[in-house]
Design a protein around this motif. Structure first.
Motif, PDB file in Angstrom:
ATOM      1  N   GLN A 197     -48.914  79.934  -4.832  1.00  0.00           N
ATOM      2  CA  GLN A 197     -47.557  79.197  -4.379  1.00  0.00           C
ATOM      3  C   GLN A 197     -47.946  78.140  -3.459  1.00  0.00           C
ATOM      4  O   GLN A 197     -46.879  77.474  -3.173  1.00  0.00           O
ATOM      5  CB  GLN A 197     -46.807  80.321  -4.055  1.00  0.00           C
ATOM      6  N   SER A 198     -49.185  78.119  -2.733  1.00  0.00           N
ATOM      7  CA  SER A 198     -49.348  76.971  -1.787  1.00  0.00           C
ATOM      8  C   SER A 198     -50.008  75.913  -2.585  1.00  0.00           C
ATOM      9  O   SER A 198     -50.208  74.834  -1.803  1.00  0.00           O
ATOM     10  CB  SER A 198     -50.285  77.461  -0.748  1.00  0.00           C
TER      11      SER A 198
ATOM     12  N   SER B 206     -43.030  79.304  -4.207  1.00  0.00           N
ATOM     13  CA  SER B 206     -43.000  79.627  -2.777  1.00  0.00           C
ATOM     14  C   SER B 206     -41.516  79.973  -2.504  1.00  0.00           C
ATOM     15  O   SER B 206     -41.290  80.845  -1.728  1.00  0.00           O
ATOM     16  CB  SER B 206     -43.118  78.391  -1.751  1.00  0.00           C
ATOM     17  N   ALA B 207     -40.434  79.312  -3.125  1.00  0.00           N
ATOM     18  CA  ALA B 207     -39.048  79.539  -2.691  1.00  0.00           C
ATOM     19  C   ALA B 207     -38.900  80.998  -3.293  1.00  0.00           C
ATOM     20  O   ALA B 207     -37.878  81.621  -2.821  1.00  0.00           O
ATOM     21  CB  ALA B 207     -38.111  78.537  -3.336  1.00  0.00           C
TER      22      ALA B 207
ATOM     23  N   ASP C 299     -44.418  89.757   0.768  1.00  0.00           N
ATOM     24  CA  ASP C 299     -45.203  89.443   1.845  1.00  0.00           C
ATOM     25  C   ASP C 299     -46.468  88.735   1.277  1.00  0.00           C
ATOM     26  O   ASP C 299     -47.148  89.461   0.752  1.00  0.00           O
ATOM     27  CB  ASP C 299     -45.532  90.881   2.660  1.00  0.00           C
TER      28      ASP C 299
ATOM     29  N   ALA D 199     -40.763  83.471  -3.607  1.00  0.00           N
ATOM     30  CA  ALA D 199     -41.395  84.605  -2.876  1.00  0.00           C
ATOM     31  C   ALA D 199     -40.500  84.713  -1.329  1.00  0.00           C
ATOM     32  O   ALA D 199     -40.242  85.658  -1.166  1.00  0.00           O
ATOM     33  CB  ALA D 199     -42.934  83.923  -2.194  1.00  0.00           C
ATOM     34  N   ALA D 200     -39.853  83.588  -1.089  1.00  0.00           N
ATOM     35  CA  ALA D 200     -39.055  83.594   0.018  1.00  0.00           C
ATOM     36  C   ALA D 200     -37.774  84.572  -0.231  1.00  0.00           C
ATOM     37  O   ALA D 200     -37.247  85.232   0.479  1.00  0.00           O
ATOM     38  CB  ALA D 200     -38.822  82.350   0.566  1.00  0.00           C
ATOM     39  N   GLU D 201     -37.187  84.015  -1.389  1.00  0.00           N
ATOM     40  CA  GLU D 201     -35.953  84.865  -1.797  1.00  0.00           C
ATOM     41  C   GLU D 201     -36.074  86.390  -2.054  1.00  0.00           C
ATOM     42  O   GLU D 201     -35.232  86.886  -1.501  1.00  0.00           O
ATOM     43  CB  GLU D 201     -35.513  84.094  -3.031  1.00  0.00           C
ATOM     44  N   ASP D 202     -37.173  86.582  -2.531  1.00  0.00           N
ATOM     45  CA  ASP D 202     -37.697  88.034  -2.712  1.00  0.00           C
ATOM     46  C   ASP D 202     -38.191  88.830  -1.549  1.00  0.00           C
ATOM     47  O   ASP D 202     -38.389  89.701  -1.522  1.00  0.00           O
ATOM     48  CB  ASP D 202     -38.404  88.211  -3.945  1.00  0.00           C
ATOM     49  N   HIS D 203     -38.340  87.897  -0.410  1.00  0.00           N
ATOM     50  CA  HIS D 203     -38.877  88.462   0.750  1.00  0.00           C
ATOM     51  C   HIS D 203     -40.473  89.331   0.545  1.00  0.00           C
ATOM     52  O   HIS D 203     -40.802  90.461   0.824  1.00  0.00           O
ATOM     53  CB  HIS D 203     -38.065  89.682   1.425  1.00  0.00           C
TER      54      HIS D 203
END
Lengths: 212, 269
Positions: free
Chosen positions: A64-65, A132-133, A141, A135-139
């Protein structure tokens, strides 16, 4: 019966007809377990991976990076794998939730040593930014979770190794098996969860065994 | 190996284009001795997804015959990682090439001109890639499999169907050599009644359940709101092919499962 699949029909028929119809499904296809005797022993750093290890596929993935990711880097960690795609409106969010249920069922020590992989079917839509987005939406780690994309060719290879069936049925639309896979610390398929909202105790029990 | 494969793919393409240009639009043009150019088109598949009842296939090229033991032997000699005792179990089961006499030897149970069988999907794919080709997709394979000897689209041709049904019911003693049967409309031999064949997406998802309708164990094995079960139930031989493919795993090897390779051609050709 709404739950009937063609595959089920297929198996029934394939076993009912003439000898010229091969019956590979009758073969034991349970993945061999190389882990029974030393399941709880941590893997030595340079121990060669078994012949059936998914970690030795040598396929180039991107995380994701946007960084290159080698599955071999997972050696030593039990890994939970889900194939999914980001724009999926139906079951993928439920499947991700199921993987999070596995994560939540673990002791803190086991959780810290386990890796969670989400591999997309749809690399053209699921760019590193999009992953990435998600991963952020789903919190998620990101010290434990990795979201991967690869070439279509390699995605088909990976799905085939895991026994995941999928088809692209249109732009941004796929049908696919609902299948969550547990890889042992050497990357051998240990067990799989088929369907939605299945009990996660078996996954948790095995992971605790690997990381004790 | 990859750059070499790409290079040979370019060569192949040029050869195809050069010879296809004059033959285009005619019946079964022959771009290379072992390849046939297949015109693009669309068809109604045995299995239909809601809203997508017709499948479109772009022009491509396909081996006229299944890959033989002889060709596969040359491949494993050049690529020892695909030899019987060296192949990774992840990529081929324990019966991989079991009828051969050795790693790089056919022996009495595998004639050079018989189709190679007991090969996994991974091995078949690696073979095609080493030639700068690929496995055909399921849609491509099913498209050409609809042809009779005279028509590109005759999935219920009585003669072909009778031959296939007879094959289904026949004990498989020995495999014939490839190319012994009459070619179909496209100039392709042995699509039916010799061996089953691997395709790239043999593990495509064909589903007739609404996967969110989770009512108990065994339900919701698939995600796919667009799936439906509409099928041409009269096309029994196609049903058998889909059923068989659905029962496979990529590492499986079967005594009458072989393959042939496909190649891309430029759009408009």
């Amino acid at each position: 019966m709404r739950s009937m699949t063609l595959g089920l029909l297929a198996l029934t028929l394939a076993s009912a007809c003439g000898r010229n119809t091969p019956r590979p499904a009758a073969r034991a296809d349970a993945p061999p377990c190389h882990c029974s005797h030393d399941a709880s022993a941590p893997m030595a750093a340079n121990q060669p991976l078994p012949d059936t290890s998914v970690f030795q596929m040598g396929v180039p993935w991107t995380d994701q990076s946007g960084r290159a990711f080698d599955l071999a880097s997972l050696a030593g960690s039990p890994t939970v794998v889900l194939m999914f795609y980001g724009t999926c409106q139906s079951t993928c969010p439920l499947l991700v939730r199921d993987v999070k249920r596995v994560e939540a069922a673990l002791s803190p020590a086991a959780r810290a040593r386990t890796r969670f992989l989400l591999v997309t079917f749809d690399p053209s839509t699921d760019t590193p930014e999009r992953l990435s987005a998600l991963a952020a939406e789903d919190h998620l780690d990101l010290s434990r979770w990795t979201l991967l994309r690869g070439a279509d060719h390699d995605i088909r290879t990976f799905a085939t190794v895991l026994g995941v069936q999928f088809s692209r049925v249109g732009p941004g639309e796929y049908t696919h098996s609902n299948l969550i896979t547990l890889l042992d610390p050497q990357g051998v398929v240990a067990t799989q969860l088929e369907g939605l909202q299945q009990p996660v105790e078996e996954f948790a029990r095995r992971i605790e065994g690997y990381t004790r | 190996m990859i750059p070499a494969a790409r290079w040979s793919s370019t060569l192949l393409l040029s050869a195809l284009l050069a010879s296809a240009a004059t033959a285009w639009g005619q019946r079964a043009p022959q771009p290379a001795p072992d390849l046939r150019v297949i015109r693009g088109g669309e068809y109604r598949p045995f299995y239909r997804l809601r809203g997508r009842e017709r499948v479109t296939v772009r022009a491509f090229a396909l081996d006229a015959r299944p890959v033989t033991n002889e060709r596969f032997l040359a491949f494993v000699r050049a690529n020892p990682a695909w030899q019987r005792t060296r192949v990774r179990r992840l990529f081929a089961d324990q019966d991989y090439l079991a009828h051969w006499a050795g790693d790089a030897e056919l022996g009495p149970s595998a004639r050079p001109s018989q189709p190679v069988t007991r090969v996994s999907w991974f091995a078949a794919r690696a073979f095609c890639e080493a030639q700068g080709r690929r496995l055909p997709t399921e849609a491509e394979w099913e498209y050409v499999a609809r042809a009779s000897e005279r028509s590109p689209d005759a999935p219920r041709d009585p003669a072909t169907t009778a031959r296939i049904l007879a094959w289904y019911g026949r004990p498989n003693a020995t495999l014939e050599d490839v190319g012994a049967s009459r070619p179909n409309y496209w100039g392709l031999h042995d699509l039916h009644a010799l061996v089953w064949e691997w395709v790239e997406d043999f593990n495509s998802a064909l589903v007739v359940t609404d996967s969110r309708d989770n009512q108990g164990p065994g339900i919701a094995r698939f995600c796919g709101a667009a799936s439906s079960g509409a099928a041409d139930v009269g096309d029994y031989v196609a049903f058998m092919r889909y059923a068989f493919r659905q029962s496979l795993r990529g590492s499986y090897t079967v005594r009458n499962l072989g393959f042939r390779c496909a190649a891309d051609i430029a759009p408009g050709e």
